[in-house]
Design an enzyme around this catalytic site. Sequence first.
Site, PDB file in Angstrom:
ATOM      1  N   THR A  92      21.415  62.252  37.648  1.00  0.00           N
ATOM      2  CA  THR A  92      21.553  60.943  38.291  1.00  0.00           C
ATOM      3  C   THR A  92      22.475  60.062  37.460  1.00  0.00           C
ATOM      4  O   THR A  92      22.556  60.214  36.242  1.00  0.00           O
ATOM      5  CB  THR A  92      20.150  60.310  38.397  1.00  0.00           C
ATOM      6  N   GLY A 132      13.636  60.297  45.930  1.00  0.00           N
ATOM      7  CA  GLY A 132      13.155  60.095  44.564  1.00  0.00           C
ATOM      8  C   GLY A 132      12.991  58.631  44.212  1.00  0.00           C
ATOM      9  O   GLY A 132      12.888  57.752  45.080  1.00  0.00           O
TER      10      GLY A 132
HETATM   11  N1  ASP Z   1      15.443  60.514  39.268  1.00  0.00           N
HETATM   12  C1  ASP Z   1      16.187  61.379  40.148  1.00  0.00           C
HETATM   13  C2  ASP Z   1      15.319  61.785  41.294  1.00  0.00           C
HETATM   14  O1  ASP Z   1      14.175  62.116  41.091  1.00  0.00           O
HETATM   15  C3  ASP Z   1      16.687  62.607  39.475  1.00  0.00           C
HETATM   16  C4  ASP Z   1      17.517  62.361  38.263  1.00  0.00           C
HETATM   17  O2  ASP Z   1      17.298  61.422  37.518  1.00  0.00           O
HETATM   18  O3  ASP Z   1      18.433  63.157  38.033  1.00  0.00           O
HETATM   19  O4  ASP Z   1      15.806  61.835  42.399  1.00  0.00           O
END
Ligand code: ASP
Length: 290
Positions: A159, A189
């Site tokens: 992310t 998410g």
């Molecule tokens: N927090 C993001 C999600 O769960 C994933 C990530 O941080 O890469 O969609």
Amino acid sequence: MSRPFALALHGGAGPIRNADQSREIANMGALLDQGRVMLSKGSAALDVVVAMINGLEEAGYYIAGKGAAPNRDGVFELDAAIMDGAARRAGAVCALSGFRSPIKAARAVMDQTPHVLLAGAGAVGFCAEAGLERVDEPENYYTPAALSSASTDALSHGTVGCVALDQSGALCAGTSTGGVLNKMPGRVGDSPLIGAGTWADERVAISCTGQGEYFIRAAAAADVSARMKYAGMSVDAAAAGALADMERQGGDGGLIAVDAKGRIALPFIAQGMRRAACDGAGNITIKVFR
Ligand code: ASP
């Protein structure tokens, strides 16, 4: 004399297996330079956050924007959110398919609708009406960062996020993601959920990365601000405390936070977190590992 400004970016946190992160470091360093120039010339935190996140989306190196990975059905569903702390405005999109920049879509929701979060066919219709750039051939556009040979050793969470304090004292946070690998169709998410993965108010701006389900159950981003507000904690202590609470539930990951004085916290519970920051005193950090 100009007032202090500060900026931080992240490109995901997680386990690292012999990963060469040089192109991500170079990309984040170049964006940090660009963002610092914008803030030094008086740009609004909101504009800087959108520009930085769009730069990260377009790089194709992170699991966001061009580098996003498809869900289990092979469909690219992306999430993003932006929050303008000074005005306490927010916009977000989730499980959005067919548009190039989820962060621009989130900003359009904030600026052009009375709502905070748009999903499904309504989100697609709105983005089309707002004239946002489309991805007509997903199979030719996306270069899933996590699946490409260049980055099979990359962080498991990719992310991207940005927090900024501008010279007017306004704070802004944004986050954009392709979500977690092999996610179920329709899975959303923490990133587009205000208070979970993204938060900004007059006190602090936060963007999180990690297994989103844990961040949602911890209300992690809003928890950083609550700790500062009710317990009088510094941004460092509040960010570490919120992350530790999330970890106690079994999660991992990290976050970036900047307070109204330009102090920055970049804590993570993982082997590394891609991060780049310039605080209100002018200290620069561009790092992946500890
Ligand atoms: N927090 C993001 C999600 O769960 C994933 C990530 O941080 O890469 O969609």
